[in-house]
Design an enzyme around this catalytic site. Structure first.
Site, PDB file in Angstrom:
ATOM      1  N   CYS A 100       3.037  -3.211   4.117  1.00 55.07           N
ATOM      2  CA  CYS A 100       2.182  -2.087   4.519  1.00 55.07           C
ATOM      3  C   CYS A 100       2.913  -1.376   5.658  1.00 55.07           C
ATOM      4  CB  CYS A 100       0.777  -2.551   4.910  1.00 55.07           C
ATOM      5  SG  CYS A 100       0.678  -3.626   6.347  1.00 55.07           S
TER       6      CYS A 100
ATOM      7  N   HIS B 281       8.784 -30.228  11.570  1.00 49.02           N
ATOM      8  CA  HIS B 281       8.074 -29.009  11.151  1.00 49.02           C
ATOM      9  C   HIS B 281       7.063 -29.313  10.051  1.00 49.02           C
ATOM     10  CE1 HIS B 281      10.769 -26.967  13.749  1.00 49.02           C
ATOM     11  NE2 HIS B 281      11.810 -27.465  13.095  1.00 49.02           N
TER      12      HIS B 281
ATOM     13  N   HIS C  57      11.366 -23.210   9.890  1.00 46.04           N
ATOM     14  CA  HIS C  57      10.342 -23.918  10.668  1.00 46.04           C
ATOM     15  C   HIS C  57       8.935 -23.825  10.082  1.00 46.04           C
ATOM     16  CE1 HIS C  57      12.675 -24.132  14.748  1.00 46.04           C
ATOM     17  NE2 HIS C  57      13.390 -24.569  13.713  1.00 46.04           N
TER      18      HIS C  57
ATOM     19  N   THR D 142       2.656  -1.308   9.119  1.00 46.35           N
ATOM     20  CA  THR D 142       3.102  -2.153  10.240  1.00 46.35           C
ATOM     21  C   THR D 142       3.337  -3.595   9.816  1.00 46.35           C
ATOM     22  OG1 THR D 142       0.808  -2.687  10.727  1.00 46.35           O
ATOM     23  CG2 THR D 142       1.771  -0.806  11.928  1.00 46.35           C
TER      24      THR D 142
ATOM     25  N   ASP E 179       0.870  -1.181   0.000  1.00 41.34           N
ATOM     26  CA  ASP E 179       0.000   0.000   0.000  1.00 41.34           C
ATOM     27  C   ASP E 179       0.908   1.232   0.000  1.00 41.34           C
ATOM     28  OD1 ASP E 179       0.853   0.348   2.612  1.00 41.34           O
ATOM     29  OD2 ASP E 179      -1.132   0.193   3.520  1.00 41.34           O
TER      30      ASP E 179
END
Ligand code: RB5
Length: 155
Positions: free
Chosen positions: A65, A133, A98, A67, A8
């Protein structure tokens, strides 16, 4: 490897900073935008990248974006997408070793561009470890299957 990359308005600067790293790594990319400074809605760009990863049209994706939280929420709605918000090379490495993360999420307003470049290098150069995993990833896939059947059995 072919990937899609999207962001964004809060991720444009970082996207521009990491594109040369993708070229350096010989990762073929398609940029789905956004490309201008105008304020846009991150779900629109998150969906474009995540649906392509979910359907296997591309192997991996990158979303940015402010955050990294909004893009993570959007991307992880799509079956088969394992989106990882990485803030340093440790989380980048672990998300591959993992979690076999297939979608890298970056925080344009938090992480320094130079750190983001290192994250990208680490993320593409680290293989999945498999073993125990893989069993955990199989369980995630089973959860997705159960969610589908809950939906289809709704009255
Ligand atoms: C845009 O202002 C901002 O909300 C967005 O980039 C992101 O941080 C959302 O999670």
């Amino acid at each position: 490897m072919k990937i899609l990359i999207g962001c964004d308005h809060a991720g444009i600067e970082m996207k521009e900073a990491i594109l040369p790293v993708l070229r350096e790594l010989k990762v073929e990319y398609e940029d789905v935008g956004t490309c201008g400074e105008d304020s846009v809605d991150y779900p629109d760009f998150g969906e474009k990248v995540a649906i392509a990863v979910s359907r296997g049209v591309v192997e991996r994706g990158i979303l940015i974006c402010g955050t990294g939280i909004g893009m993570s929420i959007v991307a992880n709605k799509f079956p088969g997408v394992r989106a990882a918000l990485c803030t340093d090379t440790f989380t980048a490495r672990m998300s591959r070793l993992h979690n076999d993360a297939n979608l890298l999420v970056l925080a344009g307003r938090i992480t320094e561009d130079n750190t983001a470049k290192e994250i990208v290098r680490t993320w593409f150069n680290t293989p999945f470890e498999g073993g125990r995993h893989q069993r955990r990833l199989d369980k995630i896939r089973q959860i997705e299957e159960r969610l589908k059947s809950y939906e289809s059995s709704k009255p």
